[in-house]
Write a protein that holds these residues in place. Structure first.
Motif, PDB file in Angstrom:
ATOM      1  N   ARG A 132      57.534  28.888  69.411  1.00  0.00           N
ATOM      2  CA  ARG A 132      56.064  29.193  68.607  1.00  0.00           C
ATOM      3  C   ARG A 132      55.675  30.774  68.311  1.00  0.00           C
ATOM      4  O   ARG A 132      55.246  31.065  67.239  1.00  0.00           O
ATOM      5  N   ARG A 133      55.972  31.221  69.372  1.00  0.00           N
ATOM      6  CA  ARG A 133      55.847  33.111  69.495  1.00  0.00           C
ATOM      7  C   ARG A 133      56.601  33.669  68.250  1.00  0.00           C
ATOM      8  O   ARG A 133      56.158  34.353  67.475  1.00  0.00           O
ATOM      9  N   ALA A 134      57.941  33.205  68.275  1.00  0.00           N
ATOM     10  CA  ALA A 134      58.933  33.670  67.462  1.00  0.00           C
ATOM     11  C   ALA A 134      58.419  33.427  65.959  1.00  0.00           C
ATOM     12  O   ALA A 134      58.572  34.019  64.986  1.00  0.00           O
ATOM     13  N   VAL A 135      58.060  31.901  65.773  1.00  0.00           N
ATOM     14  CA  VAL A 135      57.656  31.771  64.337  1.00  0.00           C
ATOM     15  C   VAL A 135      56.400  32.437  63.911  1.00  0.00           C
ATOM     16  O   VAL A 135      56.351  33.000  62.751  1.00  0.00           O
TER      17      VAL A 135
ATOM     18  N   GLY B 249      56.858  37.449  56.511  1.00  0.00           N
ATOM     19  CA  GLY B 249      56.887  36.621  55.302  1.00  0.00           C
ATOM     20  C   GLY B 249      57.477  35.366  55.296  1.00  0.00           C
ATOM     21  O   GLY B 249      57.869  34.617  54.269  1.00  0.00           O
ATOM     22  N   MET B 250      58.027  35.022  56.510  1.00  0.00           N
ATOM     23  CA  MET B 250      58.706  33.594  56.730  1.00  0.00           C
ATOM     24  C   MET B 250      57.966  32.451  56.630  1.00  0.00           C
ATOM     25  O   MET B 250      57.248  32.296  57.913  1.00  0.00           O
ATOM     26  N   ASP B 251      57.766  31.620  55.921  1.00  0.00           N
ATOM     27  CA  ASP B 251      57.011  30.458  56.006  1.00  0.00           C
ATOM     28  C   ASP B 251      57.802  29.027  56.195  1.00  0.00           C
ATOM     29  O   ASP B 251      57.214  27.852  55.953  1.00  0.00           O
ATOM     30  N   SER B 252      59.111  29.271  56.211  1.00  0.00           N
ATOM     31  CA  SER B 252      59.842  28.060  56.436  1.00  0.00           C
ATOM     32  C   SER B 252      60.957  28.491  57.586  1.00  0.00           C
ATOM     33  O   SER B 252      61.204  29.679  57.816  1.00  0.00           O
ATOM     34  N   PRO B 253      61.649  27.548  58.292  1.00  0.00           N
ATOM     35  CA  PRO B 253      62.550  27.664  59.263  1.00  0.00           C
ATOM     36  C   PRO B 253      63.427  28.866  59.037  1.00  0.00           C
ATOM     37  O   PRO B 253      64.177  28.619  57.854  1.00  0.00           O
ATOM     38  N   PHE B 254      63.611  29.633  59.905  1.00  0.00           N
ATOM     39  CA  PHE B 254      64.775  30.634  59.747  1.00  0.00           C
ATOM     40  C   PHE B 254      65.606  30.926  61.091  1.00  0.00           C
ATOM     41  O   PHE B 254      66.726  31.496  60.998  1.00  0.00           O
TER      42      PHE B 254
ATOM     43  N   ILE C  36      67.912  21.437  67.086  1.00  0.00           N
ATOM     44  CA  ILE C  36      66.732  21.344  67.654  1.00  0.00           C
ATOM     45  C   ILE C  36      65.693  22.697  67.131  1.00  0.00           C
ATOM     46  O   ILE C  36      64.538  22.128  67.120  1.00  0.00           O
ATOM     47  N   ILE C  37      66.028  23.771  67.161  1.00  0.00           N
ATOM     48  CA  ILE C  37      65.219  25.010  66.607  1.00  0.00           C
ATOM     49  C   ILE C  37      64.930  24.637  65.254  1.00  0.00           C
ATOM     50  O   ILE C  37      63.694  24.708  65.058  1.00  0.00           O
ATOM     51  N   HIS C  38      65.637  24.440  64.289  1.00  0.00           N
ATOM     52  CA  HIS C  38      65.257  23.881  63.136  1.00  0.00           C
ATOM     53  C   HIS C  38      64.020  22.843  62.908  1.00  0.00           C
ATOM     54  O   HIS C  38      63.062  23.146  62.254  1.00  0.00           O
ATOM     55  N   GLY C  39      64.340  22.102  63.613  1.00  0.00           N
ATOM     56  CA  GLY C  39      63.231  20.880  63.741  1.00  0.00           C
ATOM     57  C   GLY C  39      62.112  21.355  64.466  1.00  0.00           C
ATOM     58  O   GLY C  39      60.676  20.841  63.736  1.00  0.00           O
ATOM     59  N   GLU C  40      62.076  21.995  65.290  1.00  0.00           N
ATOM     60  CA  GLU C  40      60.878  22.593  66.070  1.00  0.00           C
ATOM     61  C   GLU C  40      60.129  23.692  65.095  1.00  0.00           C
ATOM     62  O   GLU C  40      58.962  23.612  64.906  1.00  0.00           O
ATOM     63  N   GLU C  41      60.890  24.422  64.402  1.00  0.00           N
ATOM     64  CA  GLU C  41      60.190  25.295  63.687  1.00  0.00           C
ATOM     65  C   GLU C  41      59.366  24.786  62.503  1.00  0.00           C
ATOM     66  O   GLU C  41      58.366  25.323  62.209  1.00  0.00           O
ATOM     67  N   GLY C  42      60.304  23.765  61.840  1.00  0.00           N
ATOM     68  CA  GLY C  42      59.567  23.004  60.788  1.00  0.00           C
ATOM     69  C   GLY C  42      58.101  22.337  61.086  1.00  0.00           C
ATOM     70  O   GLY C  42      57.320  22.533  60.361  1.00  0.00           O
TER      71      GLY C  42
ATOM     72  N   HIS D 176      55.426  24.946  61.501  1.00  0.00           N
ATOM     73  CA  HIS D 176      54.901  25.420  60.282  1.00  0.00           C
ATOM     74  C   HIS D 176      53.749  24.300  59.713  1.00  0.00           C
ATOM     75  O   HIS D 176      52.898  24.738  58.949  1.00  0.00           O
ATOM     76  N   GLN D 177      54.141  23.042  59.832  1.00  0.00           N
ATOM     77  CA  GLN D 177      53.418  22.058  59.355  1.00  0.00           C
ATOM     78  C   GLN D 177      52.145  22.145  60.089  1.00  0.00           C
ATOM     79  O   GLN D 177      50.988  22.165  59.305  1.00  0.00           O
ATOM     80  N   THR D 178      51.949  22.246  61.374  1.00  0.00           N
ATOM     81  CA  THR D 178      50.935  22.453  62.069  1.00  0.00           C
ATOM     82  C   THR D 178      49.996  23.659  61.897  1.00  0.00           C
ATOM     83  O   THR D 178      48.851  23.642  61.721  1.00  0.00           O
ATOM     84  N   LEU D 179      50.685  24.799  61.302  1.00  0.00           N
ATOM     85  CA  LEU D 179      49.747  25.826  61.226  1.00  0.00           C
ATOM     86  C   LEU D 179      49.180  25.906  59.576  1.00  0.00           C
ATOM     87  O   LEU D 179      48.186  26.150  59.318  1.00  0.00           O
ATOM     88  N   ASP D 180      50.134  25.108  58.942  1.00  0.00           N
ATOM     89  CA  ASP D 180      49.577  24.880  57.384  1.00  0.00           C
ATOM     90  C   ASP D 180      48.245  24.094  57.516  1.00  0.00           C
ATOM     91  O   ASP D 180      47.488  24.361  56.639  1.00  0.00           O
ATOM     92  N   ARG D 181      48.420  22.874  58.197  1.00  0.00           N
ATOM     93  CA  ARG D 181      47.395  22.215  58.190  1.00  0.00           C
ATOM     94  C   ARG D 181      46.045  22.812  59.109  1.00  0.00           C
ATOM     95  O   ARG D 181      44.991  22.628  58.505  1.00  0.00           O
ATOM     96  N   GLY D 182      46.491  23.494  60.108  1.00  0.00           N
ATOM     97  CA  GLY D 182      45.483  24.238  60.816  1.00  0.00           C
ATOM     98  C   GLY D 182      44.560  25.271  59.888  1.00  0.00           C
ATOM     99  O   GLY D 182      43.616  25.611  60.040  1.00  0.00           O
ATOM    100  N   LEU D 183      45.581  25.963  58.997  1.00  0.00           N
ATOM    101  CA  LEU D 183      44.957  26.959  58.090  1.00  0.00           C
ATOM    102  C   LEU D 183      44.009  26.349  57.305  1.00  0.00           C
ATOM    103  O   LEU D 183      42.965  26.925  56.963  1.00  0.00           O
ATOM    104  N   ASP D 184      44.335  25.180  56.594  1.00  0.00           N
ATOM    105  CA  ASP D 184      43.504  24.642  55.699  1.00  0.00           C
ATOM    106  C   ASP D 184      42.155  24.242  56.488  1.00  0.00           C
ATOM    107  O   ASP D 184      41.147  24.351  55.954  1.00  0.00           O
ATOM    108  N   MET D 185      42.349  23.805  57.507  1.00  0.00           N
ATOM    109  CA  MET D 185      41.022  23.234  58.330  1.00  0.00           C
ATOM    110  C   MET D 185      40.150  24.515  58.445  1.00  0.00           C
ATOM    111  O   MET D 185      39.105  24.386  58.356  1.00  0.00           O
ATOM    112  N   LEU D 186      40.753  25.693  59.054  1.00  0.00           N
ATOM    113  CA  LEU D 186      40.081  26.738  59.492  1.00  0.00           C
ATOM    114  C   LEU D 186      39.306  27.530  58.236  1.00  0.00           C
ATOM    115  O   LEU D 186      38.364  27.932  58.128  1.00  0.00           O
ATOM    116  N   ARG D 187      40.230  27.534  57.212  1.00  0.00           N
ATOM    117  CA  ARG D 187      39.821  28.067  56.002  1.00  0.00           C
ATOM    118  C   ARG D 187      38.360  27.572  55.469  1.00  0.00           C
ATOM    119  O   ARG D 187      37.403  27.924  55.266  1.00  0.00           O
ATOM    120  N   SER D 188      38.499  26.138  55.595  1.00  0.00           N
ATOM    121  CA  SER D 188      37.058  25.280  55.127  1.00  0.00           C
ATOM    122  C   SER D 188      36.110  25.647  56.230  1.00  0.00           C
ATOM    123  O   SER D 188      35.063  25.563  55.865  1.00  0.00           O
TER     124      SER D 188
END
Ligand code: SER
Length: 412
Positions: free
Chosen positions: A305-308, A315-320, A349-355, A358-370
């Motif tokens: 997660r630190r790497a993500v 600028g990476m918003d998807s697994p790389f 394993i890395i790809h799945g965990e990264e993905g 990212h979903q967790t971050l996107d959802r958290g960002l929406d909640m934090l924004r509101s």
């Protein structure tokens, strides 16, 4: 010399002196409940030191894959910000099981560094444990080190222990002074990148038990460990491990994939963190660790997660990150042959965990924004600790990210 040649020349040197060369143990110490990860080359020989196990040889050398992100030896927060700490690194080591002791360990270390690798003697310092007169005398007798460069330090610096319990003993470290004017004497053991420890010679003679008592071992042993990536930097004449052939190909690949050029200064922190962490993840997962919510798996998840998060700064918003595994294997697959056959598994394993993160971050960002939107018109807006905790605890959104994003909106 390339990093490959340096590894080879270390092993050859000790082979010529009667050492058996063995493969690295996995980074997961399967037989040892006291450690989450292999943190030193000696881990795989713990039973020999304790007198409960035997090997067919009494002199041995290898390059051991190590991870230092938990417990007694933990370098995580330094990684990427400085030039010489890593979550994953190789430790070159030579060992004696009740065979040679301080004299040969010191003599050979000096010979390899100054005669074979040609390091400048005036740049080298040796430290010994405060009461270890024997090691102090050997430095003066069997080497031609400047005698004012042999220094005594206390327990914190010169008594090595693998963990809370286990084999341990006084040690003698070799440090290199990379200051331009050779003024580094004061900086030995001061945490300054210009004067780094490069090799630790441990004289194993005790076992520490869970109550903290030291019991003398049946025999005395040598356990040495050299930071491989540091030595490659020194022998390449550069001032950072990231400027060597160990890291440059990975950093270049990151720059290509992200389309963000790499710089040696603080702008390069995200590249360096990702480069470091993908090496760690590749070997940890390759050797059997899986991201999870507890213990070893949680440490792996945090590193990923630190790497993500640092990848997001590029600028990476998807697994790389998973794509970098090929580069790591290209470089280290020959030295550590267990990893290549597990390539696809590691990437999956890395790809799945990264993905998922990212979903967790996107959802958290929406909640934090509101939540932040709701504070918009307040004079001194404060996001409650309860909300920050809920975002973290229930939705996995990192607290430091909440703090940064709130601050950007003028919210405490
Ligand atoms: N065990 C010692 C260390 O890790 C020497 O190998 O520093």
């Amino acid at each position: 010399m390339t990093s490959k040649e340096i590894r080879q020349s270390f092993l050859e040197f000790f082979k010529e002196r009667g050492h058996t060369i063995v493969p690295s143990a996995p980074v997961i110490p399967y037989d040892d409940q006291t450690l989450l990860f292999t943190n030193a080359g000696m881990n795989q020989f713990k039973d020999v030191f304790l007198g409960t196990g035997k090997r067919d040889y009494v002199r041995v050398a290898d390059s051991q894959k190590c991870i230092r992100v938990s417990g007694k030896h933990n370098d995580l927060e330094e990684v990427g910000r400085d030039t010489y700490h890593h979550t994953f690194f190789e430790m070159l080591g030579n060992w004696s099981f009740g065979d040679y002791y301080k004299k040969e360990a010191i003599e050979w270390a000096w010979e390899l560094l100054t005669k074979v690798w040609g390091l400048e003697k005036q740049r080298l310092y040796a430290t010994v444990y405060e009461s270890d007169d024997e090691a102090f005398e050997f430095w003066k007798k069997v080497t031609d080190i400047d005698s004012s460069h042999v220094l005594r330090f206390g327990k914190k610096d010169n008594f090595w222990e693998m963990g809370e319990t286990g084999p341990c003993g006084p040690c003698s470290e070799i440090h290199i002074d990379m200051t331009p004017d050779y003024s580094g004497a004061r900086l030995v053991n001061a945490g300054d990148p210009r004067v780094m420890e490069i090799w630790n010679l441990v004289f194993i003679q005790y076992d520490r038990d869970a109550q903290g008592n030291l019991t003398p071992l049946p025999a005395k042993h040598v356990d040495t460990g050299m930071g491989f990536e540091r030595m490659v930097a020194i022998l390449s004449g550069v001032d950072s491990n990231y400027k060597t052939d160990v890291f440059i190909p990975i950093l270049d690949t990151i720059a290509n994939i992200t389309d963000q050029p790499y710089f040696d200064d603080s702008r390069g922190v995200p590249h360096r963190v990702v480069a470091d962490h993908v090496r760690c993840l590749t070997f940890a997962i390759g050797d059997g660790a899986m991201p999870s919510n507890e213990g070893r798996g949680y440490v792996i998840r945090r590193i990923l997660r630190r790497a993500v998060l640092y990848g997001k700064r590029l600028g990476m918003d998807s697994p790389f990150i998973y794509q970098l595994v090929d580069k790591v294997i290209e470089q280290l697959g020959a030295a550590f042959p267990d990893v290549a056959p597990r390539r696809d598994f590691i990437k999956r394993i890395i790809h799945g965990e990264e993905g998922r993160f990212h979903q967790t971050l996107d959802r958290g960002l929406d909640m934090l924004r509101s939540s932040l939107d709701a504070l918009e018109n307040q004079d001194t807006p404060v996001l409650s600790g309860q909300r920050a905790f809920e975002l973290y605890d229930t939705f996995g959104f990192p607290l430091d990210l909440t703090q940064i994003l709130a601050r950007e909106r003028g919210v405490t």
